[in-house]
Each structure stands twice: as structure tokens, then as C-alpha cells.
Design an enzyme around this catalytic site. Structure first.
Site, PDB file in Angstrom:
ATOM      1  N   GLU A  93      24.530  -7.526  -9.732  1.00  0.00           N
ATOM      2  CA  GLU A  93      24.399  -7.114  -8.338  1.00  0.00           C
ATOM      3  C   GLU A  93      25.398  -6.027  -7.968  1.00  0.00           C
ATOM      4  O   GLU A  93      26.443  -5.887  -8.584  1.00  0.00           O
ATOM      5  CB  GLU A  93      24.550  -8.319  -7.421  1.00  0.00           C
ATOM      6  CG  GLU A  93      25.645  -9.264  -7.832  1.00  0.00           C
ATOM      7  CD  GLU A  93      25.572 -10.556  -7.043  1.00  0.00           C
ATOM      8  OE1 GLU A  93      26.248 -10.609  -6.021  1.00  0.00           O
ATOM      9  OE2 GLU A  93      24.858 -11.491  -7.438  1.00  0.00           O
ATOM     10  N   CYS A 106      30.014  -1.017  -4.471  1.00  0.00           N
ATOM     11  CA  CYS A 106      30.790  -1.924  -5.311  1.00  0.00           C
ATOM     12  C   CYS A 106      29.904  -2.307  -6.489  1.00  0.00           C
ATOM     13  O   CYS A 106      28.827  -2.877  -6.294  1.00  0.00           O
ATOM     14  CB  CYS A 106      31.159  -3.139  -4.464  1.00  0.00           C
ATOM     15  SG  CYS A 106      31.947  -4.447  -5.375  1.00  0.00           S
ATOM     16  N   CYS A 113      31.220 -13.545 -15.877  1.00  0.00           N
ATOM     17  CA  CYS A 113      32.654 -13.266 -16.033  1.00  0.00           C
ATOM     18  C   CYS A 113      33.279 -14.468 -16.730  1.00  0.00           C
ATOM     19  O   CYS A 113      32.810 -15.592 -16.575  1.00  0.00           O
ATOM     20  CB  CYS A 113      33.284 -13.093 -14.644  1.00  0.00           C
ATOM     21  SG  CYS A 113      35.036 -12.650 -14.677  1.00  0.00           S
ATOM     22  N   CYS A 117      38.093 -17.817 -12.137  1.00  0.00           N
ATOM     23  CA  CYS A 117      38.763 -18.048 -10.842  1.00  0.00           C
ATOM     24  C   CYS A 117      37.982 -19.107 -10.060  1.00  0.00           C
ATOM     25  O   CYS A 117      36.743 -19.048  -9.994  1.00  0.00           O
ATOM     26  CB  CYS A 117      38.848 -16.758 -10.034  1.00  0.00           C
ATOM     27  SG  CYS A 117      39.761 -15.460 -10.870  1.00  0.00           S
ATOM     28  N   CYS A 120      35.373 -18.178  -7.098  1.00  0.00           N
ATOM     29  CA  CYS A 120      34.454 -17.065  -7.317  1.00  0.00           C
ATOM     30  C   CYS A 120      33.118 -17.522  -7.888  1.00  0.00           C
ATOM     31  O   CYS A 120      33.075 -18.402  -8.751  1.00  0.00           O
ATOM     32  CB  CYS A 120      35.121 -16.063  -8.254  1.00  0.00           C
ATOM     33  SG  CYS A 120      34.088 -14.648  -8.629  1.00  0.00           S
ATOM     34  N   CYS A 334      30.937 -11.835  -4.660  1.00  0.00           N
ATOM     35  CA  CYS A 334      30.534 -11.494  -6.027  1.00  0.00           C
ATOM     36  C   CYS A 334      29.744 -12.622  -6.678  1.00  0.00           C
ATOM     37  O   CYS A 334      30.213 -13.745  -6.746  1.00  0.00           O
ATOM     38  CB  CYS A 334      31.752 -11.286  -6.919  1.00  0.00           C
ATOM     39  SG  CYS A 334      33.056 -10.384  -6.160  1.00  0.00           S
TER      40      CYS A 334
HETATM   41  N1  SAH Z   1      37.573  -9.326 -11.924  1.00  0.00           N
HETATM   42  C1  SAH Z   1      38.072  -8.336 -11.008  1.00  0.00           C
HETATM   43  C2  SAH Z   1      37.014  -7.700 -10.135  1.00  0.00           C
HETATM   44  C3  SAH Z   1      35.923  -8.553  -9.569  1.00  0.00           C
HETATM   45  S1  SAH Z   1      36.271  -9.686  -8.277  1.00  0.00           S
HETATM   46  C4  SAH Z   1      39.191  -8.913 -10.188  1.00  0.00           C
HETATM   47  O1  SAH Z   1      39.497 -10.091 -10.344  1.00  0.00           O
HETATM   48  O2  SAH Z   1      39.810  -8.182  -9.426  1.00  0.00           O
HETATM   49  C5  SAH Z   1      36.567  -8.681  -6.854  1.00  0.00           C
HETATM   50  C6  SAH Z   1      37.520  -9.306  -5.848  1.00  0.00           C
HETATM   51  O3  SAH Z   1      36.866 -10.290  -5.025  1.00  0.00           O
HETATM   52  C7  SAH Z   1      38.685 -10.023  -6.503  1.00  0.00           C
HETATM   53  O4  SAH Z   1      39.840  -9.799  -5.766  1.00  0.00           O
HETATM   54  C8  SAH Z   1      38.231 -11.454  -6.413  1.00  0.00           C
HETATM   55  O5  SAH Z   1      39.291 -12.332  -6.580  1.00  0.00           O
HETATM   56  C9  SAH Z   1      37.596 -11.495  -5.044  1.00  0.00           C
HETATM   57  N2  SAH Z   1      36.682 -12.600  -4.822  1.00  0.00           N
HETATM   58  C10 SAH Z   1      35.922 -13.260  -5.710  1.00  0.00           C
HETATM   59  N3  SAH Z   1      35.217 -14.234  -5.110  1.00  0.00           N
HETATM   60  C11 SAH Z   1      35.530 -14.184  -3.808  1.00  0.00           C
HETATM   61  C12 SAH Z   1      35.126 -14.933  -2.667  1.00  0.00           C
HETATM   62  N4  SAH Z   1      34.267 -15.917  -2.782  1.00  0.00           N
HETATM   63  N5  SAH Z   1      35.637 -14.584  -1.463  1.00  0.00           N
HETATM   64  C13 SAH Z   1      36.525 -13.575  -1.355  1.00  0.00           C
HETATM   65  N6  SAH Z   1      36.941 -12.836  -2.394  1.00  0.00           N
HETATM   66  C14 SAH Z   1      36.452 -13.139  -3.604  1.00  0.00           C
END
Ligand code: SAH
Length: 347
Positions: A93, A106, A113, A117, A120, A334
Site C-alpha cells: 500500500e 508514502c 516487515c 513493532c 504496527c 501502515c
Molecule cells: N520501518 C520504518 C518505516 C515504516 S513505519 C520505521 O520503523 O521507521 C513508519 C512509521 O509509522 C514508523 O515511525 C512507525 O513506527 C510508525 N507506525 C507504525 N504503526 C503505527 C501506528 N499504528 N500508529 C502510528 N504510527 C505507526
């Protein structure tokens, strides 16, 4: 024989391909311009290339592309989320955000991934595979074509960890930045990482003018380890050290992203500790209200806590913003749209 993707090749490589197939080098340059300047999707539309050359290319190469499967537009129309299908049937996406200063996209760098985390959605099904440079470019070219408007900013912050796909990421940046291609300024490109220190060090040696964003999400290692498994591998001290070097080498200030999660990292003490550690870093902190993911336990911090957090950072002279919320009504976190789609098609 497995076909190779032309869209992932640099101009020099396109010239080599032309010469290898018995053509003059400039034919390779023409091919490259068709792909990245005119963004033509079929070899047969590249009118000034000799038919023989096009036929030879078709025997060994293809042109990567993405297909729009779904597009969701937010109520106020400023955000659109695209679900794309790749050639092998996998889904990724991208999000388009319309700002006064231009259209920002974006993009995803991987299918899924493996960073894990806990807040996420992208990581719920693990990593399927990395994207090629051609597939990263295609997300931008497709949105550009679909909207009829130029994409002026690119953020590699969708699904995936860009540093876990370093070589393709670099190839992508070189091609999108190239003046014979889409010619997007490096300053309009942001790459976000969960803090893979070797990647940050490698990237600084490229001396690019892109913005590096680090997903910090915590004021110390203990809290960081609660939501980010990668924190077991790299300490915040190591990350900060690499960021200082990054700034010294490239002259670019680093952005820290801080997703504010209720009861996890949103207290006043957390803000004070973060301010203390960031002092003198010359960094920018972006506070992100959590987009709740239904499979995950993390909850969004209260509005007033986020505001207090910001005030504490400001009082400590840290440059801080709260990310303007966009696309909350369209599964814009994401990986959410892809998960919804996979669930629906499983029934
Ligand atoms: N892997 C990379 C890029 C992708 S995630 C990274 O970790 O930076 C992009 C951003 O969105 C990251 O800061 C991630 O921690 C955040 N993110 C992921 N899921 C989220 C959510 N549910 N709400 C808010 N931010 C989120």
C-alpha cells in the site's frame, strides 16, 4: 529464463543492456528516458526505439509495474490510500497526502516487515519479500498518473523497513533523483528507519541530501524494548551516536518520530527524559498520535497528554511538531488496508 526488470536499472546499466544487445549506447539512454521521464509502461510505446531492439529486450526483460486494486479517499479528500497488487499477486500500500505545498506520497519498501513493532499492522504477517527499485518507483509513477498531478515529496515510511532492503532503496533514490528521470530533489525524499545502525552509517557515506527519520518511540531503552524488538539489538546511545555522525557528515538534521501510546511512553517524565537526551542534537521530533490497530493492544494517548508532552519538549528548546492527522478514517496506519483486504478475500 527468468526475465529481468528494466525499471530497476540505472541509466548506465540501460546503456550496457543496449550495447550487449548490439545497439548503440544512446539507445539505452532513450530506453531509460521512456521509463523514467515519460513513464511509459510498454516497450511497444517507445516509438523511437528500433523494433528489433524492442523485440530483443522482450526476450530477456520486462517492466515492473503495480496495479491499483483499491483506492480509499478520506472524507475531506486530502488523503488517499492505494492498495496495489504486484506481479506475483502480493499486495502493498501507498498513501497520497495532499498538502498546500504539494502532493506527498508514502511508499512501501517491503511486502510485510520483520521488525515486529508491537503497535504496527505491517508486521502482523511477518516479512514476505523486499520490493525491487522498480516496484518502489512504480508506486509513485502510478499515483502520479492516476491523479494527473506531480508527486513532489516521497516518504519511505509505508510497509517495511527500508534499511532491511538497503541496496534496492539506494537504487530507488538514485533513479528517482536522476535529472534524466523523474528528477525529484533529494531534499524532498525522507527515509524512515526503526534504527538499524549499520544502515544509518552506510547511508551517511552516500552523502545524500535526503531527510533521515528515526522511529524512536521511547525516551529510554527499557521502554523502547517493550514495543520495538529491534531495541534489543541497538541501544539508543548507539543510535544517537550514529545520528550525530549523520548530521556531521551530511549537514542534514535528523527527525525522530515518536508515536505516543497511552500509558507506555506518554508521561511528563517520559517527555523530560526525552528532552534531556535530545539536547544539543539539533534534531526535530515528530509526535504521532497512534493509529489503533485492532489486532494490537496499544491505545492512542489522550489528546491533552500529547499536548503536554509537546509543551515540555518546547520548554526544553527541542524542535517539535504533532503530526497533522490525515487518513484516520481510511485505515491509513501502515499495513492496515492490506490486512483488511487479505481478511476479506479469505472469506
Ligand atoms: N520501518 C520504518 C518505516 C515504516 S513505519 C520505521 O520503523 O521507521 C513508519 C512509521 O509509522 C514508523 O515511525 C512507525 O513506527 C510508525 N507506525 C507504525 N504503526 C503505527 C501506528 N499504528 N500508529 C502510528 N504510527 C505507526
Amino acid at each position: 529464463m527468468e526475465l529481468r526488470d528494466l525499471k530497476s536499472l540505472t541509466m548506465e546499466e540501460c546503456i550496457e543492456v543496449a550495447e550487449k544487445l548490439g545497439e548503440k549506447g544512446f539507445r539505452g539512454k532513450q530506453l531509460y528516458k521512456w521509463l523514467h521521464h515519460n513513464r511509459v509502461e510498454n516497450l511497444d510505446d517507445m516509438k523511437n526505439l528500433p523494433g528489433k531492439f524492442r523485440d530483443r529486450l522482450k526476450e530477456e526483460y520486462y517492466i515492473a509495474n503495480v496495479k491499483i486494486v483499491r483506492k480509499q479517499v478520506s472524507k475531506n479528500g486530502d488523503t488517499a490510500k492505494y492498495l496495489f497488487e504486484l506481479e506475483d499477486g502480493k499486495f502493498i500500500e501507498s498513501v497520497l497526502m495532499k498538502y498546500k505545498y504539494g502532493n506527498s506520497v508514502c511508499i512501501s519498501s517491503q511486502v510485510g516487515c520483520r521488525m515486529g513493532c508491537t503497535f504496527c499492522a505491517s508486521t502482523l504477517l511477518g516479512l514476505e519479500r523486499s520490493l525491487t527499485a522498480g516496484e518502489m518507483l512504480s508506486q509513485i509513477y502510478k499515483i502520479n498518473e492516476e491523479t494527473g498531478e506531480r508527486v513532489s515529496n516521497v516518504i519511505v515510511m509505508g510497509m517495511g523497513e527500508p534499511m532491511d532492503n538497503y541496496d534496492n532503496l539506494l537504487r530507488f533514490i538514485r533513479i528517482i533523483n536522476d535529472e534524466d528521470g523523474y528528477h525529484l530533489s533529494q531534499r524532498n525524499i525522507t527515509v524512515s528507519t526503526c534504527g538499524i545502525v549499520e544502515g544509518i552509517r552506510k547511508l551517511m557515506q552516500e552523502k545524500l541530501q535526503i531527510t533521515l527519520a528515526i522511529s524512536l518511540h521511547a525516551p529510554n531503552d527499557e521502554i523502547r524494548r517493550q514495543t520495538m524488538p529491534v531495541a534489543n539489538k541497538y541501544s539508543m546511545d548507539e543510535i544517537f551516536e550514529a545520528c550525530r555522525e549523520y548530521k556531521d557528515v551530511t549537514g542534514r538534521r535528523v527527525t525522530f518520530e515518536y508515536t505516543v501510546i497511552d500509558g507506555v511512553n506518554d508521561s511528563k517524565d517520559n517527555a523530560l527524559e526525552l528532552a534531556r537526551r535530545c539536547k544539543g542534537m539539533g534534531c526535530h521530533i515528530n509526535l504521532i498520535p497512534l493509529n489503533e490497530v485492532k489486532e494490537r493492544k496499544c491505545r492512542r494517548a489522550k489528546e491533552e497528554n500529547i499536548e503536554d508532552f509537546k509543551i515540555i519538549l518546547e520548554k526544553n528548546k527541542i524542535n517539535v511538531t504533532i503530526r497533522r492527522e490525515m487518513g484516520g478514517d481510511i485505515d491509513a496506519a501502515c499495513g492496515q488496508l492490506r490486512n483488511t483486504h487479505l481478511e476479506q478475500s479469505a472469506h
